[in-house]
Design an enzyme around this catalytic site. Structure first.
Site, PDB file in Angstrom:
ATOM      1  N   HIS A   1      -4.491  -0.356   6.229  1.00 48.32           N
ATOM      2  CA  HIS A   1      -4.035   0.414   7.394  1.00 48.32           C
ATOM      3  C   HIS A   1      -4.934   0.225   8.623  1.00 48.32           C
ATOM      4  O   HIS A   1      -5.534   1.176   9.129  1.00 48.32           O
ATOM      5  CB  HIS A   1      -3.877   1.904   7.068  1.00 48.32           C
ATOM      6  CG  HIS A   1      -4.938   2.482   6.146  1.00 48.32           C
ATOM      7  ND1 HIS A   1      -6.271   2.408   6.404  1.00 48.32           N
ATOM      8  CD2 HIS A   1      -4.832   3.135   4.969  1.00 48.32           C
ATOM      9  CE1 HIS A   1      -6.938   2.995   5.430  1.00 48.32           C
ATOM     10  NE2 HIS A   1      -6.094   3.437   4.543  1.00 48.32           N
TER      11      HIS A   1
ATOM     12  N   LYS B   1      -9.359  -0.576  -5.433  1.00 47.93           N
ATOM     13  CA  LYS B   1      -9.389   0.132  -4.158  1.00 47.93           C
ATOM     14  C   LYS B   1     -10.773   0.706  -3.909  1.00 47.93           C
ATOM     15  O   LYS B   1     -11.329   1.406  -4.760  1.00 47.93           O
ATOM     16  CB  LYS B   1      -8.353   1.256  -4.204  1.00 47.93           C
ATOM     17  CG  LYS B   1      -8.328   2.128  -2.980  1.00 47.93           C
ATOM     18  CD  LYS B   1      -7.579   1.485  -1.826  1.00 47.93           C
ATOM     19  CE  LYS B   1      -7.738   2.282  -0.556  1.00 47.93           C
ATOM     20  NZ  LYS B   1      -6.508   2.421   0.204  1.00 47.93           N
TER      21      LYS B   1
ATOM     22  N   ALA C   1      -4.292  15.049   5.111  1.00 48.86           N
ATOM     23  CA  ALA C   1      -4.038  13.790   5.818  1.00 48.86           C
ATOM     24  C   ALA C   1      -2.973  12.999   5.079  1.00 48.86           C
ATOM     25  O   ALA C   1      -3.055  12.832   3.861  1.00 48.86           O
ATOM     26  CB  ALA C   1      -5.330  12.979   5.895  1.00 48.86           C
TER      27      ALA C   1
ATOM     28  N   HIS D   1       0.862  -1.199   0.000  1.00 45.65           N
ATOM     29  CA  HIS D   1       0.000   0.000   0.000  1.00 45.65           C
ATOM     30  C   HIS D   1       0.886   1.233   0.000  1.00 45.65           C
ATOM     31  O   HIS D   1       1.428   1.616   1.045  1.00 45.65           O
ATOM     32  CB  HIS D   1      -0.908  -0.008   1.242  1.00 45.65           C
ATOM     33  CG  HIS D   1      -1.815   1.184   1.342  1.00 45.65           C
ATOM     34  ND1 HIS D   1      -3.056   1.103   1.937  1.00 45.65           N
ATOM     35  CD2 HIS D   1      -1.690   2.469   0.961  1.00 45.65           C
ATOM     36  CE1 HIS D   1      -3.635   2.295   1.904  1.00 45.65           C
ATOM     37  NE2 HIS D   1      -2.819   3.142   1.313  1.00 45.65           N
TER      38      HIS D   1
ATOM     39  N   ASP E   1       1.424   2.819   3.557  1.00 49.42           N
ATOM     40  CA  ASP E   1       0.549   3.986   3.339  1.00 49.42           C
ATOM     41  C   ASP E   1       1.382   5.263   3.288  1.00 49.42           C
ATOM     42  O   ASP E   1       0.938   6.324   3.730  1.00 49.42           O
ATOM     43  CB  ASP E   1      -0.551   4.086   4.396  1.00 49.42           C
ATOM     44  CG  ASP E   1      -1.692   4.991   3.939  1.00 49.42           C
ATOM     45  OD1 ASP E   1      -1.718   5.368   2.746  1.00 49.42           O
ATOM     46  OD2 ASP E   1      -2.552   5.333   4.765  1.00 49.42           O
TER      47      ASP E   1
ATOM     48  N   HIS F   1     -10.545   1.004   2.238  1.00 53.02           N
ATOM     49  CA  HIS F   1     -10.324   2.069   3.225  1.00 53.02           C
ATOM     50  C   HIS F   1     -11.504   2.012   4.181  1.00 53.02           C
ATOM     51  O   HIS F   1     -12.612   2.424   3.834  1.00 53.02           O
ATOM     52  CB  HIS F   1     -10.224   3.449   2.556  1.00 53.02           C
ATOM     53  CG  HIS F   1      -9.915   4.534   3.540  1.00 53.02           C
ATOM     54  ND1 HIS F   1      -8.697   5.166   3.606  1.00 53.02           N
ATOM     55  CD2 HIS F   1     -10.666   5.063   4.545  1.00 53.02           C
ATOM     56  CE1 HIS F   1      -8.714   6.049   4.597  1.00 53.02           C
ATOM     57  NE2 HIS F   1      -9.901   6.009   5.180  1.00 53.02           N
TER      58      HIS F   1
ATOM     59  N   HIS G   1       1.411   5.369  -1.808  1.00 54.69           N
ATOM     60  CA  HIS G   1       1.015   6.477  -2.684  1.00 54.69           C
ATOM     61  C   HIS G   1       2.277   7.070  -3.300  1.00 54.69           C
ATOM     62  O   HIS G   1       3.115   7.617  -2.572  1.00 54.69           O
ATOM     63  CB  HIS G   1       0.298   7.572  -1.879  1.00 54.69           C
ATOM     64  CG  HIS G   1      -0.951   7.092  -1.206  1.00 54.69           C
ATOM     65  ND1 HIS G   1      -2.200   7.260  -1.763  1.00 54.69           N
ATOM     66  CD2 HIS G   1      -1.141   6.438  -0.038  1.00 54.69           C
ATOM     67  CE1 HIS G   1      -3.114   6.731  -0.950  1.00 54.69           C
ATOM     68  NE2 HIS G   1      -2.495   6.227   0.103  1.00 54.69           N
TER      69      HIS G   1
HETATM   70  O1  DOR Z   1      -3.744   9.813   5.484  1.00 52.67           O
HETATM   71  C1  DOR Z   1      -4.059   9.415   4.380  1.00 52.67           C
HETATM   72  N1  DOR Z   1      -3.514   9.930   3.264  1.00 52.67           N
HETATM   73  N2  DOR Z   1      -4.975   8.461   4.281  1.00 52.67           N
HETATM   74  C2  DOR Z   1      -5.464   8.077   3.089  1.00 52.67           C
HETATM   75  O2  DOR Z   1      -6.295   7.213   3.058  1.00 52.67           O
HETATM   76  C3  DOR Z   1      -5.038   8.743   1.843  1.00 52.67           C
HETATM   77  C4  DOR Z   1      -3.716   9.318   1.996  1.00 52.67           C
HETATM   78  C5  DOR Z   1      -3.353  10.268   0.885  1.00 52.67           C
HETATM   79  O3  DOR Z   1      -3.589   9.950  -0.287  1.00 52.67           O
HETATM   80  O4  DOR Z   1      -2.765  11.310   1.178  1.00 52.67           O
HETATM   81 ZN    ZN Z   2      -3.389   5.104   1.567  1.00 52.62          ZN
END
Ligand code: DOR
Ligand code: ZN
Length: 364
Positions: free
Chosen positions: A191, A116, A280, A30, A264, A153, A32
């Site tokens: 997560h 997802k 976030a 997982h 994550d 999620h 990004h």
């Molecule tokens: O804290 C997070 N950031 N949680 C998520 O589910 C997405 C992620 C983001 O893409 O920044």
């Molecule tokens: Zn994520």
């Protein structure tokens, strides 16, 4: 098991000898990686730690078609550092309009490995997510039929629900009914942050598994407010109270095969984090393995690290473990504090701190 036993059972370590652990190259189930300049800046760190990564599709606009995923995959491959064989495993972002045939085509053509499920509005770039889970049934039925996992999620989007309860409410009201409706569907609870969630995963294993992030193993909800508000520790799901952190540490070090790495790692520019409304996401990609191995060491479970880091996720996804190894050394090291992007930068989780474990190197 390939622990390099510098500390042999019963024998005192030589002065200066350092504990090391060598495991097959791990995967991040997982992550990004974003796009453009940010992709270019963060990818080398993930590629240095992991052989493969499941790439989150929450770009703007999101990755919803086979063509989107192929194009994004090409951009990731084009940005790999020289000599890197990092393999991006692509995903598809589910919406209210997802076509089951497109899902099956992408899976059949090995373009994507999973889809997802973001409940609409649950987190960063989730506005195109699913508003009506019942409407998604034809898609989930098809995924069940073809053996394609859904990565969930798991947070309630009901604004009335307290933010610290959103995962628990989702598990009770949405995940459990979904598991009942789709008895053969493979599900990864992403997560996981609560003791209740890891218990649900255990009960439904092996067709259900969970990823656990490094940050949820080392911070609790109090950390976010330690001495003031700490925007770089804010992510979703938000860290929970200490008893939950302890439950997560016990889960990953238990030896149960339903728990796997999922960093994550979610980079945001410093200016988006140190803002009136902080985005976030915790950027943990630089210090992930150092953090995970530290937790296994602290829990006296280094002999179980290999399964969590290098075997469990591959088995769940029907893939072979990676060839080659990575060695971690119990030698203090300091990771970079921030990763620059043009005039800006991204703050690294645990960056600039002296961490007890370092990455020692890779082997064939
Ligand atoms: O804290 C997070 N950031 N949680 C998520 O589910 C997405 C992620 C983001 O893409 O920044
Ligand atoms: Zn994520």
């Amino acid at each position: 098991m390939t622990i390099d036993a510098l500390f042999e059972a019963g024998s005192a370590p030589e002065a200066g000898a350092l504990p090391t652990i060598t495991i097959p190259r791990p995967d991040d189930w997982h992550v990004h990686l974003r796009d453009g300049a940010m992709l270019k800046a963060v990818l080398p760190y993930t590629a240095a730690q992991f052989a493969r990564g499941i790439i989150m599709p929450n770009l703007v606009p999101p990755v919803v078609t086979v063509a989107d995923a192929l194009a994004y995959r090409d951009r990731i491959l084009a940005n790999r550092p020289q000599g890197s064989d990092f393999e991006p495993l692509m995903t598809c972002y589910l919406t209210d309009r997802t076509d089951p045939d497109e899902i099956e085509r992408g899976f059949g053509e090995r373009v994507w490995i999973a889809a997802k499920l973001y409940p609409a509005g649950a987190t960063t770039n989730s506005s195109h997510g699913v508003t009506d889970l019942a409407g998604l049934s034809p898609v989930l039925e098809r995924m069940e039929k073809i053996g394609m996992p859904v990565l969930v999620h798991g947070e309630s989007t009901d604004p009335e629900v307290d933010i610290f309860d959103r995962e628990e409410v989702f598990m009770e009201n949405t995940l459990l009914p979904m598991l009942k409706r789709h008895e053969g569907l493979k599900v990864v609870v992403e997560h996981a942050t609560t003791s209740g969630t890891v218990d649900i995963v255990r009960v439904h294993a092996p067709r259900v598994a969970a990823t656990i992030t490094p940050h949820h193993l080392v911070i609790n909800r109090t950390s976010i407010f330690q001495g003031g508000l700490r925007p770089h520790l804010y992510c979703l799901p938000v860290a929970k109270r200490e008893s939950h952190r302890q439950a997560l540490r016990k889960a990953i070090t238990s030896g149960e095969s339903c728990f796997m790495i999922g960093t994550d790692s979610a980079p945001h520019m410093r200016s988006s984090k140190q803002a009136e409304c902080c985005s976030a996401g915790v950027f943990g990609g630089v210090t992930a393995l150092q953090t995970y191995v530290q937790v296994f060491d602290e829990e006296g479970a280094l002999d179980r690290f290999e399964a969590f880091a290098s075997l469990n996720g591959a088995r769940f996804h029907g893939l072979a473990p990676n060839r080659g190894t990575v060695t971690l050394v119990k030698k203090p090291g300091v990771a970079v504090a921030a990763v620059p992007i043009g005039e800006e930068d991204i703050v690294v989780f645990r960056g600039g701190e002296t961490l007890p474990w370092s990455i020692g190197g890779t082997g064939a």
